[in-house]
Design a protein around this motif. Structure first.
Motif, PDB file in Angstrom:
ATOM      1  N   PRO A   1       0.808  -1.231   0.000  1.00 28.30           N
ATOM      2  CA  PRO A   1       0.000   0.000   0.000  1.00 28.30           C
ATOM      3  C   PRO A   1       0.835   1.272   0.000  1.00 28.30           C
ATOM      4  O   PRO A   1       0.386   2.290  -0.507  1.00 28.30           O
ATOM      5  CB  PRO A   1      -0.809  -0.103   1.300  1.00 28.30           C
TER       6      PRO A   1
ATOM      7  N   ARG B   1       1.197   4.746  -3.176  1.00 23.56           N
ATOM      8  CA  ARG B   1       1.113   6.184  -2.976  1.00 23.56           C
ATOM      9  C   ARG B   1       2.378   6.916  -3.392  1.00 23.56           C
ATOM     10  O   ARG B   1       2.523   8.095  -3.119  1.00 23.56           O
ATOM     11  CB  ARG B   1       0.744   6.454  -1.514  1.00 23.56           C
TER      12      ARG B   1
ATOM     13  N   TYR C   1       1.093   7.964  -7.724  1.00 21.00           N
ATOM     14  CA  TYR C   1      -0.288   7.476  -7.628  1.00 21.00           C
ATOM     15  C   TYR C   1      -1.013   7.493  -8.964  1.00 21.00           C
ATOM     16  O   TYR C   1      -2.125   7.034  -9.055  1.00 21.00           O
ATOM     17  CB  TYR C   1      -1.072   8.246  -6.574  1.00 21.00           C
ATOM     18  N   CYS C   2      -0.377   8.044 -10.016  1.00 18.63           N
ATOM     19  CA  CYS C   2      -1.018   7.977 -11.323  1.00 18.63           C
ATOM     20  C   CYS C   2      -0.852   6.604 -11.940  1.00 18.63           C
ATOM     21  O   CYS C   2      -1.586   6.238 -12.845  1.00 18.63           O
ATOM     22  CB  CYS C   2      -0.435   9.024 -12.250  1.00 18.63           C
TER      23      CYS C   2
ATOM     24  N   PHE D   1     -10.214  11.947 -19.857  1.00 24.60           N
ATOM     25  CA  PHE D   1     -10.389  11.460 -18.480  1.00 24.60           C
ATOM     26  C   PHE D   1     -11.490  10.412 -18.408  1.00 24.60           C
ATOM     27  O   PHE D   1     -11.461   9.540 -17.561  1.00 24.60           O
ATOM     28  CB  PHE D   1     -10.690  12.626 -17.527  1.00 24.60           C
TER      29      PHE D   1
ATOM     30  N   GLU E   1     -11.288   6.655 -16.694  1.00 21.25           N
ATOM     31  CA  GLU E   1     -12.337   5.976 -15.923  1.00 21.25           C
ATOM     32  C   GLU E   1     -12.513   4.541 -16.389  1.00 21.25           C
ATOM     33  O   GLU E   1     -12.759   3.649 -15.588  1.00 21.25           O
ATOM     34  CB  GLU E   1     -13.658   6.730 -16.032  1.00 21.25           C
TER      35      GLU E   1
ATOM     36  N   TYR F   1      -9.947   2.610 -14.826  1.00 18.22           N
ATOM     37  CA  TYR F   1     -10.348   2.393 -13.427  1.00 18.22           C
ATOM     38  C   TYR F   1     -11.338   1.233 -13.329  1.00 18.22           C
ATOM     39  O   TYR F   1     -11.268   0.428 -12.417  1.00 18.22           O
ATOM     40  CB  TYR F   1     -11.015   3.644 -12.854  1.00 18.22           C
TER      41      TYR F   1
ATOM     42  N   GLU G   1     -10.917  -2.059 -11.168  1.00 20.86           N
ATOM     43  CA  GLU G   1     -11.923  -2.501 -10.195  1.00 20.86           C
ATOM     44  C   GLU G   1     -12.277  -3.958 -10.414  1.00 20.86           C
ATOM     45  O   GLU G   1     -12.470  -4.710  -9.472  1.00 20.86           O
ATOM     46  CB  GLU G   1     -13.181  -1.635 -10.303  1.00 20.86           C
TER      47      GLU G   1
ATOM     48  N   ARG H   1      -9.794   1.605  -7.290  1.00 16.26           N
ATOM     49  CA  ARG H   1      -9.681   2.459  -8.463  1.00 16.26           C
ATOM     50  C   ARG H   1      -8.282   3.040  -8.634  1.00 16.26           C
ATOM     51  O   ARG H   1      -7.668   2.913  -9.684  1.00 16.26           O
ATOM     52  CB  ARG H   1     -10.647   3.633  -8.341  1.00 16.26           C
ATOM     53  N   LEU H   2      -7.845   3.722  -7.611  1.00 13.10           N
ATOM     54  CA  LEU H   2      -6.624   4.516  -7.788  1.00 13.10           C
ATOM     55  C   LEU H   2      -5.444   3.877  -7.068  1.00 13.10           C
ATOM     56  O   LEU H   2      -4.453   3.525  -7.674  1.00 13.10           O
ATOM     57  CB  LEU H   2      -6.886   5.929  -7.267  1.00 13.10           C
ATOM     58  N   THR H   3      -5.564   3.730  -5.775  1.00  9.33           N
ATOM     59  CA  THR H   3      -4.505   3.082  -5.010  1.00  9.33           C
ATOM     60  C   THR H   3      -4.871   1.603  -4.953  1.00  9.33           C
ATOM     61  O   THR H   3      -5.593   1.153  -4.078  1.00  9.33           O
ATOM     62  CB  THR H   3      -4.415   3.690  -3.616  1.00  9.33           C
TER      63      THR H   3
ATOM     64  N   CYS I   1      -2.670  11.747  -3.614  1.00 10.77           N
ATOM     65  CA  CYS I   1      -3.529  10.795  -4.328  1.00 10.77           C
ATOM     66  C   CYS I   1      -4.978  11.266  -4.425  1.00 10.77           C
ATOM     67  O   CYS I   1      -5.603  11.149  -5.465  1.00 10.77           O
ATOM     68  CB  CYS I   1      -3.509   9.431  -3.663  1.00 10.77           C
TER      69      CYS I   1
ATOM     70  N   ILE J   1      -6.072  13.302  -7.351  1.00 15.84           N
ATOM     71  CA  ILE J   1      -6.397  12.653  -8.624  1.00 15.84           C
ATOM     72  C   ILE J   1      -7.867  12.233  -8.610  1.00 15.84           C
ATOM     73  O   ILE J   1      -8.567  12.360  -9.620  1.00 15.84           O
ATOM     74  CB  ILE J   1      -5.477  11.442  -8.856  1.00 15.84           C
ATOM     75  N   GLU J   2      -8.348  11.762  -7.467  1.00 12.82           N
ATOM     76  CA  GLU J   2      -9.761  11.409  -7.395  1.00 12.82           C
ATOM     77  C   GLU J   2     -10.620  12.661  -7.469  1.00 12.82           C
ATOM     78  O   GLU J   2     -11.725  12.629  -7.992  1.00 12.82           O
ATOM     79  CB  GLU J   2     -10.068  10.623  -6.106  1.00 12.82           C
TER      80      GLU J   2
ATOM     81  N   ALA K   1     -14.176  15.799 -13.531  1.00  8.73           N
ATOM     82  CA  ALA K   1     -14.198  15.498 -14.962  1.00  8.73           C
ATOM     83  C   ALA K   1     -15.575  14.984 -15.387  1.00  8.73           C
ATOM     84  O   ALA K   1     -16.512  14.920 -14.596  1.00  8.73           O
ATOM     85  CB  ALA K   1     -13.114  14.483 -15.293  1.00  8.73           C
TER      86      ALA K   1
ATOM     87  N   ASN L   1     -17.213  12.244 -16.156  1.00 14.01           N
ATOM     88  CA  ASN L   1     -18.028  11.129 -15.677  1.00 14.01           C
ATOM     89  C   ASN L   1     -18.818  11.450 -14.425  1.00 14.01           C
ATOM     90  O   ASN L   1     -19.973  11.069 -14.300  1.00 14.01           O
ATOM     91  CB  ASN L   1     -17.140   9.924 -15.392  1.00 14.01           C
TER      92      ASN L   1
ATOM     93  N   ILE M   1      -2.750   6.205   6.978  1.00 16.14           N
ATOM     94  CA  ILE M   1      -1.767   5.165   7.244  1.00 16.14           C
ATOM     95  C   ILE M   1      -0.421   5.763   7.600  1.00 16.14           C
ATOM     96  O   ILE M   1       0.486   5.052   7.964  1.00 16.14           O
ATOM     97  CB  ILE M   1      -1.611   4.206   6.049  1.00 16.14           C
ATOM     98  N   PHE M   2      -0.308   7.071   7.501  1.00 15.37           N
ATOM     99  CA  PHE M   2       0.995   7.691   7.737  1.00 15.37           C
ATOM    100  C   PHE M   2       1.096   8.232   9.150  1.00 15.37           C
ATOM    101  O   PHE M   2       1.054   9.424   9.380  1.00 15.37           O
ATOM    102  CB  PHE M   2       1.260   8.787   6.712  1.00 15.37           C
TER     103      PHE M   2
ATOM    104  N   CYS N   1      -9.390   5.975   1.218  1.00 14.22           N
ATOM    105  CA  CYS N   1      -7.972   6.184   0.922  1.00 14.22           C
ATOM    106  C   CYS N   1      -7.663   5.718  -0.483  1.00 14.22           C
ATOM    107  O   CYS N   1      -7.137   4.662  -0.665  1.00 14.22           O
ATOM    108  CB  CYS N   1      -7.105   5.453   1.931  1.00 14.22           C
ATOM    109  N   PRO N   2      -7.937   6.465  -1.506  1.00 19.01           N
ATOM    110  CA  PRO N   2      -8.697   7.716  -1.498  1.00 19.01           C
ATOM    111  C   PRO N   2     -10.195   7.439  -1.580  1.00 19.01           C
ATOM    112  O   PRO N   2     -10.591   6.354  -1.986  1.00 19.01           O
ATOM    113  CB  PRO N   2      -8.232   8.381  -2.786  1.00 19.01           C
TER     114      PRO N   2
ATOM    115  N   ARG O   1     -13.850   7.372  -3.102  1.00 22.86           N
ATOM    116  CA  ARG O   1     -14.331   7.321  -4.483  1.00 22.86           C
ATOM    117  C   ARG O   1     -15.034   8.639  -4.807  1.00 22.86           C
ATOM    118  O   ARG O   1     -15.465   9.346  -3.908  1.00 22.86           O
ATOM    119  CB  ARG O   1     -15.345   6.179  -4.633  1.00 22.86           C
TER     120      ARG O   1
END
Lengths: 398, 180, 168
Positions: free
Chosen positions: A69, A73, A76-77, A139, A143, A146, A150, A156-158, B44, B47-48, B54, B56, B116-117, B139-140, B142
């Motif tokens: 985990p 981070r 994170y992209c 973007f 998605e 993402y 999923e 999604r991201l992390t 992070c 970005i979400e 955006a 969507n 977590i940090f 984290c992060p 949605r």
């Protein structure tokens, strides 16, 4: 270099401009103290550490599987690449051989992540040149990636995707269908984005010759990844030190000429095509077999086995409590991350946590060259240069 | 007809050609549906947040069309991401630069509690330096969670008494953070 | 021309610096040498200028701390890479806690600048000849070097954490 002014009038008075750490035009927490002669940057000094989170210190206190985990981070992209890089580092330490299916699945996930990373970087370059449309357009396709993530891992991201020794689950039919749909539809989108931006007069005026760096200086500053390739050197970890069966695939490394913002943009754009090709090939040739290596001492057994099977229960307990034996040793492993050579230097003393883990974070290293690249250009060019370097705050400060 | 819903008017007295309600309610309604957020995106979660902005998820549907990057013109400070101790004073300064009324939303585990940090360099929740109205976990989180956070803020904004910002309780709250 | 591999690299190094190389190892195929810290600049410039090896890319610099290793508590670890021959080398330089000084390699590699600052920030290793040796990631007011083993990970000023819930 036509946009660059080299002869400064040293009699004039300079202004000091504090760009950041919360400047609206910088994406993330970057501070630059600029000495300006009117609109021209004379000198720049970066400050960083504004989101320093002490990853390396945490890594000394957590068992190996809990470090995944953290790697999410960093950049994170493109977190899956970091996850996979970390798993492969530990596998190298343990001497685990992963089955081909795992390798190919990892390639699919990593290349999807690379597309997601380059997509955000390139669309943000366009945003900084005033073209917001491209960003909102592509973007939507991030998605879609993402959605695939999923389907693979639930996040999604992390993503925290994969385990030491393999992946936590196989690709589901729905997931494979989504990937197929993506590789079918995405070329159209990428072409459209390219046609929106790439030969656009305004975009070219804003990026051609902006923030250039020669290949010698780039090497001096430790550039890797798309930024180095844009300067003209075809160094790619995937080719030079193949990992995860990249040697099975045929792909080209796009290389730029001038090392300017436009070339960096173009290199990323071309890399997305190569990534698509890789995903397609890997999916078509996805070997049958297990999606994890036979290492019960590190790969968590399925939960139903834990309830029924004594041996699985013991392994589960040992893994979760971090009581499995790890060899003493040190290992350096690097992967081609979203923005360069992402290295993991792991020193193990046999304990449950790493004795020392150092991340070679590509953007921390190449961001040093920023003052040299923007010297003599205007403030607005500096912004575009920064976004084209793809400096990610999380990776910069760790 | 599309399924667009018009938000109901606040309770009031209606007659032919007029509609009377309290000033407070009318102001609340206007404020709630035109929040200008300031994304204080550090990591992070940023970005979400971009994903939320955006096409969507389209945050603009909730009246937050204009993202204000200047604290002076922003109503809502969205702290999205880890705030390190080095960043703490900057965050506080941005908060001070915002004009009243201002709201704060802590997006993500890091901004809410350090996440977590739990380390020497990370601020263990932004509520150590500025008052927070809504915490969004994750984290992060949605985009749906983020939008839910914004809707919670809208509820707060809608029902906020006009005199709240002058009240002794609010002054005491700010004073507890050392803000005059 | 002999083949460029770890044995060749080691032989080239031994020819020049045999007296200063204290230990040689090859964990996971990556040649690792322990070097007298005074020799870091000569060795690295030898590698950079070597016509065959051309180790011109500094991949990584980082610090390490071994509190029990008396007299050699701190270490800097350099990874260098030759793009032409695709060979890597790891160099470790140990130093004592009382005199944590080593020559800066910024004159050879620009990329070392921040990496050395980071190492200074985390471990307190002073790089002699560094153009701008100050903290980079942590706040300037910090008085200790957080990555040293004796310092705790967690924030010591925390008040909201009840130790009983953490089994302490």
């Amino acid at each position: 270099m036509e946009n660059t002014v080299t002869n400064f009038d040293h009699t004039s008075e300079y202004t000091t401009l504090n760009l950041g750490p919360t400047h609206p035009a910088t994406h993330g927490i970057f501070q630059n103290i600029l000495t300006m002669d009117g609109e021209i940057i004379v000198e720049a000094e970066q400050t960083c550490g504004y989101i320093h989170r002490a990853f390396e210190k945490i890594a000394e206190h957590r068992p190996f599987y809990q470090i995944t985990p953290l790697t999410d981070r960093l950049n994170y992209c493109s977190s899956p690449i970091n996850n996979m890089g970390w798993h492969m580092t530990v596998e190298k330490l343990l001497g685990v051989q992963t089955p081909k299916r795992v390798d190919y699945m990892r390639i699919i996930i990593m290349e999807l992540a690379r597309i997601a990373d380059h997509l955000i970087c390139n669309s943000v370059i366009a945003v900084d040149c005033g073209a917001l449309t491209g960003f909102t357009y592509v973007f939507q396709w991030r998605e879609k990636i993402y959605d695939i993530y999923e389907e693979i891992c639930g996040a999604r991201l992390t993503t925290n995707v994969g385990r030491i020794g393999g992946l936590e689950r196989d690709f589901s039919p729905a997931c494979i269908a989504k990937i197929r749909e993506f590789i079918q539809e995405y070329p159209k989108v990428l072409r459209e984005f390219t046609s929106l931006v790439e030969r656009n007069r305004i975009f070219m005026d804003r990026t051609v010759g902006v923030g250039p760096i020669s290949v010698e200086r780039a090497l001096h500053y430790g550039f890797t990844g798309p930024n180095l390739r844009a300067a003209g050197l075809d160094y790619d970890v995937r080719v030079m030190n193949p990992y995860s069966s990249y040697q099975d695939f045929d792909f080209t490394i796009p290389v730029g000429v001038n090392g300017d913002t436009y070339d960096r943009f173009r290199v990323r754009q071309e890399e997305m095509w190569e990534s698509l090709k890789l995903i397609k090939n890997a999916l078509e040739n996805l070997p049958e077999g297990k999606f994890f290596a036979e290492v019960p001492e590190f790969y968590l057994p399925p939960k139903e086995e834990v309830y029924k099977n004594m041996e699985a229960l013991i392994w589960h307990f040992k893994i979760v409590m971090g009581e499995t034996d790890v060899p003493v040793g040190e290992v350096y492993h690097s992967v081609e991350g979203g923005n360069g050579e992402l290295g993991f230097y792991l020193v193990s003393d046999g304990g449950r946590a790493a004795y020392r883990l150092h991340f070679r974070r590509p953007c921390f290293i190449y961001y040093q060259a920023f003052p040299e690249m923007i010297k003599g250009s205007t403030l607005s060019d500096a912004i575009v240069t920064m976004s084209s370097m793809n400096v990610i705050a999380g990776e910069l400060d760790a | 007809m599309s399924n667009i819903q018009v938000s109901p008017p606040p309770p009031g007295i209606e007659g032919s050609g007029f509609f009377a309600t309290t000033f407070e309610k009318a102001v609340g309604l206007a404020r709630a549906n035109s929040i200008w957020p300031l994304p204080f995106a550090t990591s992070c979660c940023g970005i979400e947040f971009m994903a939320t902005m955006a096409a969507n998820y389209d945050l603009a549907r909730f009246g937050s069309e204009r993202i204000s990057f200047s604290p002076r013109q922003a109503d809502l400070l969205m702290v999205t991401g880890t705030i390190a101790k080095k960043m703490g004073p900057v965050l506080r300064q941005v908060y001070l630069q915002m004009a009243e009324p201002r709201w704060v939303i802590a997006v993500g585990a890091c901004a809410s509690s350090g996440g977590i940090f739990d380390t020497y360099s990370v601020l263990q929740g932004i509520d150590k330096v500025i008052p927070v109205d809504v915490y969004v976990p994750g984290c992060p989180p949605r985009p749906e969670q983020l939008i839910d956070g914004i809707l919670k803020i809208q509820e707060l904004v809608k029902n906020e008494p006009l005199k709240r910002r002058e009240s002794p309780e609010y002054k005491a709250l700010l004073a507890s953070y050392g803000i005059e | 021309m002999s083949e460029v591999n770890n044995a060749y690299l080691l032989k080239e190094l031994q020819d020049q610096f045999a007296a200063f190389i204290t230990q040689v190892d090859e964990p996971y195929g990556l040649l690792t040498i322990e070097l007298d810290k005074e020799q870091i600049l000569p060795v690295l410039s030898f590698l950079v200028k070597h016509p065959e090896l051309q180790m011109q890319f500094l991949t990584d610099v980082c610090g390490m701390h071994f509190p029990d290793n008396k007299g050699k508590e701190l270490a800097t670890v350099y990874h260098v890479h030759s793009f032409t021959k695709n060979i890597r080398l790891r160099i470790k330089c140990y130093m004592s806690l009382d005199a944590p000084q080593i020559d800066s390699v910024t004159s050879l590699f620009g990329s070392a600048n921040w990496q050395e600052r980071e190492t200074f920030d985390f471990f307190g290793i002073e790089f002699i000849g560094h153009p701008n040796l100050k903290r980079i990631l942590n706040v300037d007011e910090m008085e200790y070097f957080p990555m040293r083993k004796e310092y705790p990970l967690e924030d010591q000023t925390r008040t909201d954490k009840d130790d009983t819930y953490f089994g302490r």
